[in-house]
Design a protein around this motif. Structure first.
Motif, mmCIF file in Angstrom:
data_model
loop_
_atom_site.group_PDB
_atom_site.id
_atom_site.type_symbol
_atom_site.label_atom_id
_atom_site.label_comp_id
_atom_site.label_asym_id
_atom_site.label_seq_id
_atom_site.Cartn_x
_atom_site.Cartn_y
_atom_site.Cartn_z
ATOM 1 N N PRO A 77 0.666 1.307 11.498
ATOM 2 C CA PRO A 77 2.130 1.283 11.567
ATOM 3 C C PRO A 77 2.703 2.173 12.659
ATOM 4 C CG PRO A 77 1.392 1.501 9.289
ATOM 5 C CD PRO A 77 0.185 1.709 10.162
ATOM 6 N N GLY A 78 3.858 1.719 13.172
ATOM 7 C CA GLY A 78 4.623 2.487 14.133
ATOM 8 C C GLY A 78 5.944 2.932 13.536
ATOM 9 N N ASN A 79 6.751 3.599 14.343
ATOM 10 C CA ASN A 79 7.968 4.213 13.826
ATOM 11 C C ASN A 79 9.008 3.213 13.343
ATOM 12 O OD1 ASN A 79 7.882 4.161 16.948
ATOM 13 N ND2 ASN A 79 10.082 4.188 16.541
ATOM 14 N N HIS A 80 8.897 1.937 13.747
ATOM 15 C CA HIS A 80 9.842 0.927 13.278
ATOM 16 C C HIS A 80 9.314 0.119 12.088
ATOM 17 C CE1 HIS A 80 13.073 1.419 16.131
ATOM 18 N NE2 HIS A 80 12.238 1.355 17.160
ATOM 19 N N ASP A 81 8.132 0.427 11.590
ATOM 20 C CA ASP A 81 7.581 -0.289 10.441
ATOM 21 C C ASP A 81 7.979 0.422 9.155
ATOM 22 O OD1 ASP A 81 6.186 -2.292 11.958
ATOM 23 O OD2 ASP A 81 4.744 -0.741 12.508
ATOM 24 N N ARG A 82 8.477 -0.339 8.189
ATOM 25 C CA ARG A 82 8.969 0.268 6.947
ATOM 26 C C ARG A 82 7.855 0.929 6.142
ATOM 27 N NH1 ARG A 82 13.657 -2.901 5.822
ATOM 28 N NH2 ARG A 82 14.627 -3.309 7.858
ATOM 29 N N CYS A 83 6.610 0.569 6.420
ATOM 30 C CA CYS A 83 5.486 1.172 5.701
ATOM 31 C C CYS A 83 4.894 2.365 6.436
ATOM 32 C CB CYS A 83 4.397 0.134 5.442
ATOM 33 S SG CYS A 83 3.690 -0.578 6.947
ATOM 34 N N TRP A 84 5.501 2.772 7.566
ATOM 35 C CA TRP A 84 5.014 3.926 8.324
ATOM 36 C C TRP A 84 5.167 5.187 7.493
ATOM 37 C CZ3 TRP A 84 8.298 7.298 11.817
ATOM 38 C CH2 TRP A 84 7.499 8.195 12.551
ATOM 39 N N ALA A 100 5.716 5.651 -4.997
ATOM 40 C CA ALA A 100 6.071 4.300 -5.445
ATOM 41 C C ALA A 100 6.746 3.513 -4.324
ATOM 42 C CB ALA A 100 6.985 4.385 -6.666
ATOM 43 N N ARG A 101 7.626 4.190 -3.591
ATOM 44 C CA ARG A 101 8.331 3.533 -2.486
ATOM 45 C C ARG A 101 7.354 3.134 -1.392
ATOM 46 N NH1 ARG A 101 11.557 7.544 -1.348
ATOM 47 N NH2 ARG A 101 12.900 7.146 -3.132
ATOM 48 N N ARG A 102 6.401 4.000 -1.123
ATOM 49 C CA ARG A 102 5.411 3.708 -0.097
ATOM 50 C C ARG A 102 4.508 2.556 -0.515
ATOM 51 N NH1 ARG A 102 1.328 8.211 2.538
ATOM 52 N NH2 ARG A 102 0.549 6.943 4.251
ATOM 53 N N ASP A 103 4.102 2.519 -1.772
ATOM 54 C CA ASP A 103 3.274 1.415 -2.267
ATOM 55 C C ASP A 103 4.002 0.093 -2.142
ATOM 56 O OD1 ASP A 103 1.164 3.072 -2.847
ATOM 57 O OD2 ASP A 103 1.593 3.211 -4.999
ATOM 58 N N ALA A 105 6.369 -0.650 -0.005
ATOM 59 C CA ALA A 105 6.473 -0.993 1.418
ATOM 60 C C ALA A 105 5.153 -1.556 1.933
ATOM 61 C CB ALA A 105 6.884 0.234 2.222
ATOM 62 N N ARG A 106 4.052 -0.896 1.577
ATOM 63 C CA ARG A 106 2.751 -1.378 2.021
ATOM 64 C C ARG A 106 2.460 -2.770 1.459
ATOM 65 N NH1 ARG A 106 -1.264 2.084 3.750
ATOM 66 N NH2 ARG A 106 -2.785 0.987 2.462
ATOM 67 N N SER A 107 2.799 -2.978 0.211
ATOM 68 C CA SER A 107 2.553 -4.282 -0.424
ATOM 69 C C SER A 107 3.299 -5.398 0.288
ATOM 70 C CB SER A 107 2.966 -4.238 -1.897
ATOM 71 O OG SER A 107 2.160 -3.338 -2.617
ATOM 72 N N ARG A 108 4.469 -5.070 0.796
ATOM 73 C CA ARG A 108 5.271 -6.063 1.506
ATOM 74 C C ARG A 108 4.560 -6.543 2.768
ATOM 75 N NH1 ARG A 108 11.630 -4.876 2.838
ATOM 76 N NH2 ARG A 108 12.318 -7.059 3.028
ATOM 77 N N TYR A 109 3.962 -5.616 3.504
ATOM 78 C CA TYR A 109 3.259 -5.976 4.735
ATOM 79 C C TYR A 109 1.926 -6.663 4.442
ATOM 80 C CZ TYR A 109 6.617 -3.528 7.667
ATOM 81 O OH TYR A 109 7.762 -3.151 8.322
ATOM 82 N N LEU A 110 1.248 -6.230 3.394
ATOM 83 C CA LEU A 110 -0.007 -6.888 3.017
ATOM 84 C C LEU A 110 0.261 -8.321 2.553
ATOM 85 C CD1 LEU A 110 -1.669 -3.904 1.131
ATOM 86 C CD2 LEU A 110 -2.420 -4.877 3.317
ATOM 87 N N ALA A 111 1.325 -8.507 1.784
ATOM 88 C CA ALA A 111 1.674 -9.844 1.314
ATOM 89 C C ALA A 111 2.059 -10.755 2.470
ATOM 90 C CB ALA A 111 2.813 -9.760 0.300
ATOM 91 N N ALA A 112 2.594 -10.174 3.534
ATOM 92 C CA ALA A 112 3.005 -10.978 4.695
ATOM 93 C C ALA A 112 1.819 -11.501 5.486
ATOM 94 C CB ALA A 112 3.906 -10.148 5.606
ATOM 95 N N GLY A 113 0.635 -10.869 5.325
ATOM 96 C CA GLY A 113 -0.533 -11.402 6.023
ATOM 97 C C GLY A 113 -1.449 -10.386 6.653
ATOM 98 N N PHE A 114 -1.147 -9.093 6.506
ATOM 99 C CA PHE A 114 -2.069 -8.082 7.024
ATOM 100 C C PHE A 114 -3.202 -7.854 6.038
ATOM 101 C CE2 PHE A 114 1.644 -7.018 9.634
ATOM 102 C CZ PHE A 114 1.026 -6.948 10.881
ATOM 103 N N ALA A 115 -4.427 -7.817 6.555
ATOM 104 C CA ALA A 115 -5.592 -7.596 5.703
ATOM 105 C C ALA A 115 -5.760 -6.127 5.359
ATOM 106 C CB ALA A 115 -6.855 -8.114 6.385
ATOM 107 N N GLU A 116 -5.363 -5.239 6.286
ATOM 108 C CA GLU A 116 -5.509 -3.791 6.097
ATOM 109 C C GLU A 116 -4.334 -3.082 6.751
ATOM 110 O OE1 GLU A 116 -9.230 -2.273 7.587
ATOM 111 O OE2 GLU A 116 -10.306 -4.106 7.036
ATOM 112 N N ILE A 117 -4.024 -1.886 6.219
ATOM 113 C CA ILE A 117 -3.055 -0.989 6.841
ATOM 114 C C ILE A 117 -3.726 0.370 6.967
ATOM 115 C CG2 ILE A 117 -0.822 0.162 6.650
ATOM 116 C CD1 ILE A 117 0.134 -2.228 4.979
ATOM 117 N N HIS A 118 -3.773 0.905 8.193
ATOM 118 C CA HIS A 118 -4.371 2.214 8.452
ATOM 119 C C HIS A 118 -3.254 3.192 8.777
ATOM 120 C CE1 HIS A 118 -8.697 0.667 9.444
ATOM 121 N NE2 HIS A 118 -8.092 -0.127 8.567
#
Length: 218
Positions: A77-84, A100-103, A105-118
């Motif tokens: 993630p970068g500074n414009h990503d809600r899961c950063w 909870a808020r971070r989880d 946010a991350r779930s939103r990006y994973l559901a969109a199609g990302f396999a992993e978030i580092h």
């Protein structure tokens, strides 16, 4: 299978068209062309590391494009990503509320199609060296003075693959900008980055965006 890197698609972000002189007449045109260029370059067997700032604007609409992009997608993630992890909205309230808020946010990006978030900058083997992989370069910015200094990787004398600077450079010394504004709108294969590392530190300007015919603009 090929490994690719990219960053700073800014899907759904109208102002980026003017800011980076992207050759589009609106957000819809930009989103569709970025997806087209991606899918001309990447196959479903490939892996793409996206080094941040993937989507802005109406996030439900913008993130919906991720599922249309070929390959296995990994987000740093970068500074414009809600899961950063540095997002100020994720740092409000109690520790439980922040987690909870971070989880969510991350779930939103994973559901969109990302396999992993580092969440943290990591390392990737390129041309016999372990290059740092981060949204941010060691130094430099697209807005003048360096921002987010506390989130930047430490320069240990090695190479960094990064985004954030848009069309400011393609290579600056040991900093390789993988953003779409530096590579004509396309993800860049790791072999091309390895060639740059093999040539050593130098400064290179961004490549031109293709016009409607697929050729680079003058």
């Amino acid at each position: 299978m090929t490994i690719f890197f990219t960053s700073d698609l800014h899907l759904g972000h109208a102002n980026i068209i003017r800011f980076c002189d992207r050759p589009f007449d609106g957000v819809g045109h930009m989103n569709a062309r970025l997806a087209e260029l991606w899918n001309e370059t990447v196959s479903d067997e490939d892996t793409v590391w996206v080094l941040g700032d993937v989507a802005l604007g109406s996030l439900d609409d913008s993130l919906s494009w991720i599922g249309r992009l070929a390959g296995r997608k990994i987000l740093v993630p970068g500074n414009h990503d809600r899961c950063w992890a540095g997002d100020r909205e994720l740092r409000k309230g109690t520790a439980e509320a922040r987690a909870a808020r971070r989880d969510r946010a991350r779930s939103r990006y994973l559901a969109a199609g990302f396999a992993e978030i580092h969440d943290e900058p990591g390392r990737f083997p390129v041309a016999g060296t372990d290059a740092v992989v981060s949204h941010f370069p060691y130094t430099g910015d697209s807005h003048g003075e360096d921002r987010y200094v506390e989130h930047r990787p430490r320069d240990d004398g090695g190479w960094v693959l990064h985004g954030h600077v848009h069309d400011t450079w393609r290579q600056r010394a040991r900093q390789l900008n993988v953003g779409v504004d530096a590579w004509g709108g396309r993800p860049v294969a790791v072999d091309r980055l390895a060639d740059l590392i093999d040539h050593g530190p130098r400064d290179l300007a961004p490549l031109a965006w293709p016009d409607a015919t697929g050729h680079g603009r003058p």
